[in-house]
Scaffold this motif. Structure first.
Motif, PDB file in Angstrom:
ATOM      1  N   UNK A  37     -10.078 -37.996  42.868  1.00 16.57           N
ATOM      2  CA  UNK A  37     -10.043 -39.445  42.799  1.00 16.57           C
ATOM      3  C   UNK A  37     -11.443 -40.001  42.645  1.00 16.57           C
ATOM      4  N   UNK A  38     -11.544 -41.309  42.498  1.00 15.52           N
ATOM      5  CA  UNK A  38     -12.838 -41.970  42.349  1.00 15.52           C
ATOM      6  C   UNK A  38     -13.244 -42.571  43.692  1.00 15.52           C
ATOM      7  N   UNK A  39     -14.407 -42.162  44.195  1.00 11.64           N
ATOM      8  CA  UNK A  39     -14.876 -42.660  45.487  1.00 11.64           C
ATOM      9  C   UNK A  39     -15.535 -44.021  45.370  1.00 11.64           C
ATOM     10  N   UNK A  40     -16.057 -44.350  44.203  1.00 10.09           N
ATOM     11  CA  UNK A  40     -16.692 -45.649  44.049  1.00 10.09           C
ATOM     12  C   UNK A  40     -17.729 -45.662  42.950  1.00 10.09           C
ATOM     13  N   UNK A  41     -18.485 -46.747  42.932  1.00 13.25           N
ATOM     14  CA  UNK A  41     -19.466 -46.984  41.876  1.00 13.25           C
ATOM     15  C   UNK A  41     -20.825 -47.320  42.477  1.00 13.25           C
ATOM     16  N   UNK A  42     -21.872 -46.806  41.835  1.00 14.84           N
ATOM     17  CA  UNK A  42     -23.238 -47.202  42.158  1.00 14.84           C
ATOM     18  C   UNK A  42     -23.723 -48.087  41.016  1.00 14.84           C
ATOM     19  N   UNK A  43     -24.136 -49.304  41.335  1.00 18.40           N
ATOM     20  CA  UNK A  43     -24.684 -50.206  40.315  1.00 18.40           C
ATOM     21  C   UNK A  43     -26.190 -50.014  40.288  1.00 18.40           C
ATOM     22  N   UNK A  44     -26.719 -49.574  39.168  1.00 16.89           N
ATOM     23  CA  UNK A  44     -28.161 -49.365  39.038  1.00 16.89           C
ATOM     24  C   UNK A  44     -28.757 -50.485  38.192  1.00 16.89           C
ATOM     25  N   UNK A  45     -30.015 -50.801  38.464  1.00 15.66           N
ATOM     26  CA  UNK A  45     -30.729 -51.870  37.747  1.00 15.66           C
ATOM     27  C   UNK A  45     -29.934 -53.176  37.824  1.00 15.66           C
ATOM     28  N   UNK A  46     -29.477 -53.493  39.015  1.00 14.31           N
ATOM     29  CA  UNK A  46     -28.632 -54.665  39.213  1.00 14.31           C
ATOM     30  C   UNK A  46     -29.445 -55.952  39.066  1.00 14.31           C
ATOM     31  N   UNK A  47     -29.098 -56.751  38.058  1.00 12.14           N
ATOM     32  CA  UNK A  47     -29.788 -58.018  37.817  1.00 12.14           C
ATOM     33  C   UNK A  47     -28.973 -59.206  38.312  1.00 12.14           C
ATOM     34  N   UNK A  48     -27.936 -58.937  39.092  1.00 13.19           N
ATOM     35  CA  UNK A  48     -27.122 -59.969  39.747  1.00 13.19           C
ATOM     36  C   UNK A  48     -26.245 -60.764  38.786  1.00 13.19           C
ATOM     37  N   UNK A  49     -26.037 -60.281  37.561  1.00 15.27           N
ATOM     38  CA  UNK A  49     -25.155 -61.024  36.652  1.00 15.27           C
ATOM     39  C   UNK A  49     -23.682 -60.797  36.979  1.00 15.27           C
ATOM     40  N   UNK A  50     -23.359 -59.699  37.675  1.00 19.86           N
ATOM     41  CA  UNK A  50     -22.034 -59.555  38.262  1.00 19.86           C
ATOM     42  C   UNK A  50     -20.984 -58.807  37.476  1.00 19.86           C
ATOM     43  N   UNK A  51     -21.276 -58.361  36.258  1.00 19.18           N
ATOM     44  CA  UNK A  51     -20.231 -57.699  35.461  1.00 19.18           C
ATOM     45  C   UNK A  51     -19.792 -56.367  36.074  1.00 19.18           C
ATOM     46  N   UNK A  52     -20.749 -55.578  36.582  1.00 20.97           N
ATOM     47  CA  UNK A  52     -20.394 -54.281  37.180  1.00 20.97           C
ATOM     48  C   UNK A  52     -19.571 -54.480  38.452  1.00 20.97           C
ATOM     49  N   UNK A  53     -19.931 -55.473  39.240  1.00 21.97           N
ATOM     50  CA  UNK A  53     -19.174 -55.782  40.451  1.00 21.97           C
ATOM     51  C   UNK A  53     -17.748 -56.190  40.084  1.00 21.97           C
TER      52      UNK A  53
END
Length: 339
Positions: free
Chosen positions: A218-234
């Motif tokens: 299964x998928x445990x989760x996601x790490x957002x790298x170089x997060x510029x706070x625009x929110x698409x990955x979240x």
């Protein structure tokens, strides 16, 4: 295997060559192992688009885990063989495939000390891959794991084994941990850009495909790298139903230190709390069923001005394709008069 060319069909009803081919093609592959995971070692495969920061994330994560008293093995499964370069201060370690080739030519056996190296409690190695234009990277991954098994992979005693996989390659070799239940869970690394989330979505799709065949990953989760706070990955993580394990900011200090092959996930450092939290989340996050997005759903995470999804597909015409020389030709269809 039966030699398909050994016999030919005859007039007495013998099975034809085409029939034998069809029969062989109809044989289903071995089913995915569906037994309960009983290993104490957590084997985690990390996927992401090339250049998204998997190696940076994993080097710092594995270092922090080791400083917390965990026994960690980091295995680079990218043909570029750059997973461990940050961990070893920019130095490249000999790959398993490269070393195996040289040892075989010399009539020698590969020893663990030839391919596995240690820094501050982190054990690390690179599978490697073929030279450019001289082989299949996915096949190289399969060959590399075959060599690991010969070296005793299933007998090693680690708390965590972290596998760094290139996510934007879809051939079977790179999907090996998911397809064969070689890991318990998957983590995706992405950013606030369409291409990295496209890759993350494909990985979620692969996980769900093999779960339907009986797999356990299964998928445990996601790490957002170089997060510029625009929110698409979240928004992506929320849409597919996986947690965000950490958001690493797009910070100039991180960029400079990473470019200089410096570990930032050290106890007491400015970024220590970030990687301490990531280590805890990686350890405790259970594997979950993601719900992959379709193409429209993925594009919907972004503004239309960014993705260009408001473009209308205009069909081409034969006249436009051929230019001025185009002359309509009479149909060759034969039209019969009604009787």
């Amino acid at each position: 295997m039966t030699d398909l060319h050994a016999r030919t069909s005859d007039d007495h009803g013998a099975e034809s060559y085409d029939q034998r081919l069809a029969a062989e093609a109809a044989v289903e592959p071995d089913p995915v192992v569906a037994s309960e995971v009983k290993k104490e070692t957590q084997i985690i495969a990390i996927y992401g688009k090339g250049g998204i920061g998997k190696s940076f994330t994993l080097s710092n994560l594995s270092y922090m885990m080791a400083q917390q008293g965990k026994k960690v093995l980091l295995i680079g499964c990218d043909p570029k063989s750059d997973t461990t370069s940050l961990l070893f201060g920019g130095k490249s370690c000999p790959t398993i495939i490269e070393t195996s080739t040289k040892k075989k030519l010399a009539g020698e056996e590969v020893e663990i000390g030839d391919v596995c190296f240690v820094r501050d409690g982190v054990y690390a190695m690179e599978l490697g891959g073929p030279e450019v234009g001289r082989g299949c990277g996915g096949r190289g991954i399969i060959h590399g794991f075959e060599l690991l098994e010969k070296l005793g992979f299933h007998e090693w005693d680690f708390d965590y084994v972290l596998l760094d996989f290139l996510g934007d390659v879809v051939c079977g070799g790179f999907g090996l941990p998911i397809a064969r239940d070689m890991c318990q869970k998957v983590i995706v690394v992405g950013s606030n850009d369409l291409q990295s989330l496209y890759v993350a979505n494909n990985v979620c799709s692969a996980v769900e495909y093999f779960r339907k065949l009986g797999g356990n990953v299964g998928v445990a989760g996601m790490v957002i790298n170089k997060d510029d706070q625009t929110g698409e990955a979240q928004a992506f993580a929320q849409s597919v139903g996986i947690p965000v394990l950490a958001a690493i900011p797009a910070h100039d200090d991180i960029r400079k230190k990473s470019a200089n092959y410096q570990i930032i996930g050290t106890p007491g450092s400015e970024w220590a709390p970030l990687f301490e939290e990531l280590a805890e989340n990686v350890a405790e996050a259970p594997p979950v069923h993601p719900t992959p997005l379709d193409n429209d759903g993925l594009l919907g995470l972004f503004d239309g001005d960014v993705t260009g999804r408001n473009v209308v597909l205009t069909p081409a015409t034969p006249a436009a394709m051929r230019g001025k020389s185009f002359t309509p030709k009479a149909s060759l269809e034969v039209v019969y008069d009604e009787a």
